[in-house]
Design a protein around this motif. Sequence first.
Motif, PDB file in Angstrom:
ATOM      1  N   LYS A   2       0.843  -1.200   0.000  1.00  0.00           N
ATOM      2  CA  LYS A   2       0.000   0.000   0.000  1.00  0.00           C
ATOM      3  C   LYS A   2       0.877   1.247   0.000  1.00  0.00           C
ATOM      4  O   LYS A   2       2.000   1.236   0.506  1.00  0.00           O
ATOM      5  CB  LYS A   2      -0.884   0.008   1.241  1.00  0.00           C
ATOM      6  N   ASP A  67      -3.026   5.448  -0.641  1.00  0.00           N
ATOM      7  CA  ASP A  67      -4.160   4.556  -0.342  1.00  0.00           C
ATOM      8  C   ASP A  67      -4.687   4.787   1.074  1.00  0.00           C
ATOM      9  O   ASP A  67      -5.882   4.842   1.312  1.00  0.00           O
ATOM     10  CB  ASP A  67      -3.706   3.084  -0.437  1.00  0.00           C
ATOM     11  N   GLN A  95      -8.348   5.867   0.581  1.00  0.00           N
ATOM     12  CA  GLN A  95      -9.427   4.912   0.901  1.00  0.00           C
ATOM     13  C   GLN A  95      -9.742   4.807   2.385  1.00  0.00           C
ATOM     14  O   GLN A  95     -10.825   4.396   2.780  1.00  0.00           O
ATOM     15  CB  GLN A  95      -9.038   3.521   0.385  1.00  0.00           C
ATOM     16  N   GLN A  96      -8.768   5.128   3.234  1.00  0.00           N
ATOM     17  CA  GLN A  96      -9.024   4.953   4.673  1.00  0.00           C
ATOM     18  C   GLN A  96      -8.096   5.857   5.488  1.00  0.00           C
ATOM     19  O   GLN A  96      -6.942   6.076   5.120  1.00  0.00           O
ATOM     20  CB  GLN A  96      -8.808   3.481   5.070  1.00  0.00           C
ATOM     21  N   ASN A 146     -13.996   7.080   5.232  1.00  0.00           N
ATOM     22  CA  ASN A 146     -13.740   5.758   5.791  1.00  0.00           C
ATOM     23  C   ASN A 146     -12.624   5.874   6.841  1.00  0.00           C
ATOM     24  O   ASN A 146     -11.491   6.230   6.483  1.00  0.00           O
ATOM     25  CB  ASN A 146     -13.310   4.861   4.628  1.00  0.00           C
ATOM     26  N   THR A 148     -10.678   4.657  10.798  1.00  0.00           N
ATOM     27  CA  THR A 148     -10.513   3.825  11.995  1.00  0.00           C
ATOM     28  C   THR A 148      -9.901   4.736  13.057  1.00  0.00           C
ATOM     29  O   THR A 148      -8.836   5.319  12.824  1.00  0.00           O
ATOM     30  CB  THR A 148      -9.555   2.644  11.744  1.00  0.00           C
ATOM     31  N   GLN A 192      -4.099  -4.863   6.603  1.00  0.00           N
ATOM     32  CA  GLN A 192      -5.399  -5.479   6.297  1.00  0.00           C
ATOM     33  C   GLN A 192      -6.506  -4.595   6.865  1.00  0.00           C
ATOM     34  O   GLN A 192      -7.096  -4.869   7.916  1.00  0.00           O
ATOM     35  CB  GLN A 192      -5.479  -6.887   6.909  1.00  0.00           C
ATOM     36  N   GLU A 194      -9.634  -3.601   5.909  1.00  0.00           N
ATOM     37  CA  GLU A 194     -11.097  -3.743   5.766  1.00  0.00           C
ATOM     38  C   GLU A 194     -11.810  -4.082   7.080  1.00  0.00           C
ATOM     39  O   GLU A 194     -12.822  -3.458   7.406  1.00  0.00           O
ATOM     40  CB  GLU A 194     -11.448  -4.780   4.685  1.00  0.00           C
ATOM     41  N   PRO A 195     -11.330  -5.063   7.873  1.00  0.00           N
ATOM     42  CA  PRO A 195     -12.094  -5.413   9.082  1.00  0.00           C
ATOM     43  C   PRO A 195     -12.157  -4.283  10.117  1.00  0.00           C
ATOM     44  O   PRO A 195     -12.944  -4.366  11.059  1.00  0.00           O
ATOM     45  CB  PRO A 195     -11.306  -6.606   9.674  1.00  0.00           C
ATOM     46  N   TYR A 196     -11.352  -3.259   9.945  1.00  0.00           N
ATOM     47  CA  TYR A 196     -11.290  -2.188  10.957  1.00  0.00           C
ATOM     48  C   TYR A 196     -12.060  -0.940  10.539  1.00  0.00           C
ATOM     49  O   TYR A 196     -12.093   0.044  11.279  1.00  0.00           O
ATOM     50  CB  TYR A 196      -9.826  -1.830  11.222  1.00  0.00           C
ATOM     51  N   GLN A 197     -12.706  -0.992   9.361  1.00  0.00           N
ATOM     52  CA  GLN A 197     -13.378   0.210   8.857  1.00  0.00           C
ATOM     53  C   GLN A 197     -14.562   0.609   9.748  1.00  0.00           C
ATOM     54  O   GLN A 197     -15.353  -0.243  10.150  1.00  0.00           O
ATOM     55  CB  GLN A 197     -13.864  -0.025   7.418  1.00  0.00           C
TER      56      GLN A 197
END
Length: 216
Positions: A2, A67, A95-96, A146, A148, A192, A194-197
Amino acid sequence: MKNVLILGGNGRIAQFAIQDLLTTNNKVTLLVRDANKVPETLQNKVKIVVGDVNDLNLLTTAMKDIDIVYSNLGSRDIVPLAQNVISAIKSTSVQQLIWVSTLGIYDELPTKFNEFNHHALGNGGEQSYLSTYTKAAKLIEQAGINYTIIRPAWLTDNNDLDYELTEREDTFKGTVVSRRSVGVLIAKIINQPEPYQGRSIGVNKPNTDGDEPIKY
Ligand SMILES: NC(=O)c1ccc[n+]([C@@H]2O[C@H](COP(=O)([O-])OP(=O)(O)OC[C@H]3O[C@@H](n4cnc5c(N)ncnc54)[C@H](OP(=O)(O)O)[C@@H]3O)[C@@H](O)[C@H]2O)c1
């Protein structure tokens, strides 16, 4: 792999995250106010952008092709920094956002520890550390980006790697955590995401409950 931009790239938690991010093959850009503070061992492994997050143009340019943005900012004036980060993210294809905040922003600590934390972090004054960090976190949660949010317990420079997590609606556990543990967690999230969004995560060292930060 990333493209990661770290705001406050000279920050102490960030140093641990950077080590892990480089071993897992990411492209790391550090936004720093002082390039001389970047450790020599990192100079040819990361891209360095010198500037201040108060400079929205510079911040937006730094986010081009990024990213994930990881904010390790620590400031007495965190709200305008959060506002700039949100604006820049909205005008780029990031993205995040990983945003390091603090424990106590939802009054989520056990009662006595919550009282201690309030007193220690500004007594509820509008411009206090806790109030401004609360406001900044709310802005991020309501921005439509998005995110966290990370809420570390009281930070130590101990070398242990030992942490557990709580969620936004949970009562916070423990009182302390090492910067190393938080940095390693953040690198894991970036690798990784996604699971933390959309989560706001408390991070503490297990078995460190108390009415104030325990010494260990
Ligand atoms: N201390 C605790 O027990 C505790 C507990 C929970 C959460 N936290 C929070 O956790 C976060 C990270 O902690 P840490 O120990 O890694 O912090 P740190 O070492 O103080 O790093 C913060 C970084 O933010 C940078 N910064 C501040 N304002 C900036 C601006 N306008 N533009 C660009 N960079 C700016 C600083 O740059 P310079 O290097 O140029 O100064 C510094 O590198 C902080 O927000 C802290 O408040 C702390």
